[in-house]
Design a protein around this motif. Structure first.
Motif, PDB file in Angstrom:
ATOM      1  N   SER A  32       0.827  -1.219   0.000  1.00 24.82           N
ATOM      2  CA  SER A  32       0.000   0.000   0.000  1.00 24.82           C
ATOM      3  C   SER A  32       0.858   1.265   0.000  1.00 24.82           C
ATOM      4  O   SER A  32       0.591   2.212   0.739  1.00 24.82           O
ATOM      5  N   LEU A  33       1.895   1.268  -0.817  1.00 23.70           N
ATOM      6  CA  LEU A  33       2.778   2.421  -0.983  1.00 23.70           C
ATOM      7  C   LEU A  33       2.696   2.898  -2.431  1.00 23.70           C
ATOM      8  O   LEU A  33       2.336   2.125  -3.318  1.00 23.70           O
ATOM      9  N   PRO A  34       3.050   4.149  -2.675  1.00 25.82           N
ATOM     10  CA  PRO A  34       3.062   4.620  -4.068  1.00 25.82           C
ATOM     11  C   PRO A  34       4.005   3.753  -4.900  1.00 25.82           C
ATOM     12  O   PRO A  34       5.129   3.468  -4.487  1.00 25.82           O
ATOM     13  N   SER A  35       3.505   3.324  -6.060  1.00 24.90           N
ATOM     14  CA  SER A  35       4.322   2.432  -6.876  1.00 24.90           C
ATOM     15  C   SER A  35       4.042   2.660  -8.351  1.00 24.90           C
ATOM     16  O   SER A  35       3.019   3.222  -8.730  1.00 24.90           O
ATOM     17  N   VAL A  36       4.986   2.185  -9.162  1.00 21.74           N
ATOM     18  CA  VAL A  36       4.849   2.214 -10.608  1.00 21.74           C
ATOM     19  C   VAL A  36       5.400   0.895 -11.139  1.00 21.74           C
ATOM     20  O   VAL A  36       6.439   0.419 -10.688  1.00 21.74           O
ATOM     21  N   GLU A  37       4.660   0.300 -12.079  1.00 26.23           N
ATOM     22  CA  GLU A  37       5.091  -0.974 -12.649  1.00 26.23           C
ATOM     23  C   GLU A  37       5.843  -0.746 -13.952  1.00 26.23           C
ATOM     24  O   GLU A  37       5.342  -0.084 -14.864  1.00 26.23           O
ATOM     25  N   ILE A  38       7.018  -1.304 -14.034  1.00 26.30           N
ATOM     26  CA  ILE A  38       7.829  -1.288 -15.250  1.00 26.30           C
ATOM     27  C   ILE A  38       7.345  -2.450 -16.107  1.00 26.30           C
ATOM     28  O   ILE A  38       7.209  -3.570 -15.614  1.00 26.30           O
ATOM     29  N   THR A  39       7.082  -2.180 -17.375  1.00 23.58           N
ATOM     30  CA  THR A  39       6.608  -3.239 -18.257  1.00 23.58           C
ATOM     31  C   THR A  39       7.539  -3.389 -19.450  1.00 23.58           C
ATOM     32  O   THR A  39       8.341  -2.490 -19.739  1.00 23.58           O
ATOM     33  N   ASP A  40       7.392  -4.494 -20.144  1.00 24.38           N
ATOM     34  CA  ASP A  40       8.185  -4.725 -21.348  1.00 24.38           C
ATOM     35  C   ASP A  40       7.896  -3.673 -22.406  1.00 24.38           C
ATOM     36  O   ASP A  40       8.785  -3.275 -23.150  1.00 24.38           O
ATOM     37  N   THR A  41       6.659  -3.230 -22.472  1.00 30.18           N
ATOM     38  CA  THR A  41       6.273  -2.272 -23.508  1.00 30.18           C
ATOM     39  C   THR A  41       6.560  -0.829 -23.130  1.00 30.18           C
ATOM     40  O   THR A  41       6.594   0.029 -24.000  1.00 30.18           O
ATOM     41  N   ASN A  42       6.773  -0.551 -21.831  1.00 30.92           N
ATOM     42  CA  ASN A  42       7.074   0.812 -21.423  1.00 30.92           C
ATOM     43  C   ASN A  42       8.034   0.853 -20.229  1.00 30.92           C
ATOM     44  O   ASN A  42       7.631   1.160 -19.107  1.00 30.92           O
ATOM     45  N   PRO A  43       9.311   0.564 -20.467  1.00 30.62           N
ATOM     46  CA  PRO A  43      10.275   0.656 -19.370  1.00 30.62           C
ATOM     47  C   PRO A  43      10.787   2.087 -19.148  1.00 30.62           C
ATOM     48  O   PRO A  43      11.461   2.352 -18.169  1.00 30.62           O
ATOM     49  N   PHE A  44      10.441   3.003 -20.038  1.00 35.00           N
ATOM     50  CA  PHE A  44      10.995   4.358 -19.983  1.00 35.00           C
ATOM     51  C   PHE A  44      10.084   5.303 -19.217  1.00 35.00           C
ATOM     52  O   PHE A  44       9.702   6.364 -19.696  1.00 35.00           O
ATOM     53  N   LYS A  71      19.267 -12.244 -17.560  1.00 32.22           N
ATOM     54  CA  LYS A  71      19.414 -10.835 -17.926  1.00 32.22           C
ATOM     55  C   LYS A  71      18.557 -10.435 -19.131  1.00 32.22           C
ATOM     56  O   LYS A  71      18.009  -9.343 -19.161  1.00 32.22           O
ATOM     57  N   ASP A  72      18.416 -11.322 -20.108  1.00 35.93           N
ATOM     58  CA  ASP A  72      17.622 -10.960 -21.286  1.00 35.93           C
ATOM     59  C   ASP A  72      16.149 -10.746 -20.935  1.00 35.93           C
ATOM     60  O   ASP A  72      15.463  -9.963 -21.572  1.00 35.93           O
ATOM     61  N   MET A  73      15.655 -11.405 -19.888  1.00 37.68           N
ATOM     62  CA  MET A  73      14.264 -11.212 -19.464  1.00 37.68           C
ATOM     63  C   MET A  73      14.083  -9.960 -18.630  1.00 37.68           C
ATOM     64  O   MET A  73      12.986  -9.411 -18.575  1.00 37.68           O
ATOM     65  N   THR A  74      15.127  -9.508 -17.970  1.00 38.38           N
ATOM     66  CA  THR A  74      15.004  -8.354 -17.067  1.00 38.38           C
ATOM     67  C   THR A  74      15.624  -7.084 -17.652  1.00 38.38           C
ATOM     68  O   THR A  74      15.828  -6.120 -16.932  1.00 38.38           O
ATOM     69  N   GLU A  75      15.893  -7.079 -18.937  1.00 34.79           N
ATOM     70  CA  GLU A  75      16.463  -5.898 -19.590  1.00 34.79           C
ATOM     71  C   GLU A  75      15.623  -4.634 -19.382  1.00 34.79           C
ATOM     72  O   GLU A  75      16.184  -3.541 -19.265  1.00 34.79           O
ATOM     73  N   PRO A  76      14.283  -4.721 -19.298  1.00 38.55           N
ATOM     74  CA  PRO A  76      13.508  -3.506 -19.021  1.00 38.55           C
ATOM     75  C   PRO A  76      13.919  -2.809 -17.722  1.00 38.55           C
ATOM     76  O   PRO A  76      13.796  -1.586 -17.605  1.00 38.55           O
ATOM     77  N   LEU A  77      14.433  -3.567 -16.759  1.00 39.05           N
ATOM     78  CA  LEU A  77      14.904  -2.949 -15.516  1.00 39.05           C
ATOM     79  C   LEU A  77      16.087  -2.019 -15.786  1.00 39.05           C
ATOM     80  O   LEU A  77      16.133  -0.898 -15.279  1.00 39.05           O
ATOM     81  N   ASN A  78      17.034  -2.477 -16.586  1.00 37.79           N
ATOM     82  CA  ASN A  78      18.182  -1.638 -16.920  1.00 37.79           C
ATOM     83  C   ASN A  78      17.752  -0.418 -17.726  1.00 37.79           C
ATOM     84  O   ASN A  78      18.257   0.684 -17.496  1.00 37.79           O
ATOM     85  N   ASP A  79      16.822  -0.607 -18.662  1.00 35.78           N
ATOM     86  CA  ASP A  79      16.307   0.526 -19.433  1.00 35.78           C
ATOM     87  C   ASP A  79      15.684   1.561 -18.503  1.00 35.78           C
ATOM     88  O   ASP A  79      15.920   2.761 -18.640  1.00 35.78           O
ATOM     89  N   PHE A  80      14.900   1.100 -17.539  1.00 31.87           N
ATOM     90  CA  PHE A  80      14.258   1.997 -16.582  1.00 31.87           C
ATOM     91  C   PHE A  80      15.296   2.757 -15.753  1.00 31.87           C
ATOM     92  O   PHE A  80      15.227   3.978 -15.622  1.00 31.87           O
ATOM     93  N   ARG A  98      25.237  -4.334  -7.528  1.00 30.33           N
ATOM     94  CA  ARG A  98      26.659  -4.220  -7.869  1.00 30.33           C
ATOM     95  C   ARG A  98      26.874  -3.255  -9.041  1.00 30.33           C
ATOM     96  O   ARG A  98      27.696  -2.350  -8.968  1.00 30.33           O
ATOM     97  N   ASP A  99      26.118  -3.439 -10.105  1.00 28.02           N
ATOM     98  CA  ASP A  99      26.322  -2.659 -11.322  1.00 28.02           C
ATOM     99  C   ASP A  99      26.017  -1.172 -11.141  1.00 28.02           C
ATOM    100  O   ASP A  99      26.670  -0.324 -11.741  1.00 28.02           O
ATOM    101  N   TYR A 100      25.011  -0.857 -10.324  1.00 31.12           N
ATOM    102  CA  TYR A 100      24.606   0.546 -10.155  1.00 31.12           C
ATOM    103  C   TYR A 100      25.055   1.128  -8.821  1.00 31.12           C
ATOM    104  O   TYR A 100      24.697   2.251  -8.477  1.00 31.12           O
ATOM    105  N   LYS A 101      25.809   0.340  -8.063  1.00 31.65           N
ATOM    106  CA  LYS A 101      26.382   0.784  -6.794  1.00 31.65           C
ATOM    107  C   LYS A 101      25.326   1.318  -5.823  1.00 31.65           C
ATOM    108  O   LYS A 101      25.440   2.410  -5.268  1.00 31.65           O
ATOM    109  N   VAL A 102      24.268   0.504  -5.644  1.00 30.82           N
ATOM    110  CA  VAL A 102      23.224   0.796  -4.671  1.00 30.82           C
ATOM    111  C   VAL A 102      23.116  -0.400  -3.734  1.00 30.82           C
ATOM    112  O   VAL A 102      23.533  -1.507  -4.078  1.00 30.82           O
ATOM    113  N   PRO A 103      22.573  -0.192  -2.544  1.00 32.18           N
ATOM    114  CA  PRO A 103      22.480  -1.317  -1.612  1.00 32.18           C
ATOM    115  C   PRO A 103      21.373  -2.304  -1.979  1.00 32.18           C
ATOM    116  O   PRO A 103      20.329  -1.920  -2.528  1.00 32.18           O
ATOM    117  N   LEU A 104      21.624  -3.564  -1.680  1.00 30.30           N
ATOM    118  CA  LEU A 104      20.586  -4.586  -1.716  1.00 30.30           C
ATOM    119  C   LEU A 104      19.885  -4.450  -0.369  1.00 30.30           C
ATOM    120  O   LEU A 104      20.443  -4.791   0.669  1.00 30.30           O
TER     121      LEU A 104
END
Length: 109
Positions: free
Chosen positions: A20-32, A48-57, A90-96
């Motif tokens: 119940s927090l503000p959220s936005v869903e990243i989709t394959d058709t609109n990762p931007f 990685k090929d399935m989660t590429e929209p995450l990197n685009d976002f 690791r790649d974006y230097k943010v905490p897990l």
């Protein structure tokens, strides 16, 4: 703070809806999707090929607004558990920040 998430099977979506927090869903058709404030990313565990929209976002948004990543996965995969979130951290230097299995438990929420 906004929760940005990507859901392949619906587990992450179910988890986010329980927050119940503000959220936005990243989709394959609109990762931007542009987010102008701090955000946390919730990522499922897939190749990685399935989660590429995450990197685009992430790369579409200001890196300084990216505060951390949470991983969803399946503990049966042992060392590969939440590897997508670990790689993003690791790649974006943010905490897990956290990890949960499937769509989370009441304690995870």
């Amino acid at each position: 703070m906004i929760i940005a998430y990507y859901s392949v099977t619906g587990n992450v979506r179910r988890f986010v809806k329980k927050l119940s927090l503000p959220s936005v869903e990243i989709t394959d058709t609109n990762p931007f999707i542009t987010i102008e404030e701090p955000f946390v990313l919730i990522a499922p565990t897939y190749d990685k090929d399935m989660t590429e929209p995450l990197n685009d976002f992430i790369e579409h948004n200001k890196v300084e607004n990216f505060k951390g990543v949470i991983g969803s996965g399946n503990l049966n995969f042992a060392d590969l558990y939440v590897f997508t979130a670990k790689d993003i951290a690791r790649d974006y230097k943010v905490p897990l920040l956290y990890d949960f299995e499937y769509s989370g438990t009441a304690e995870d929420i």
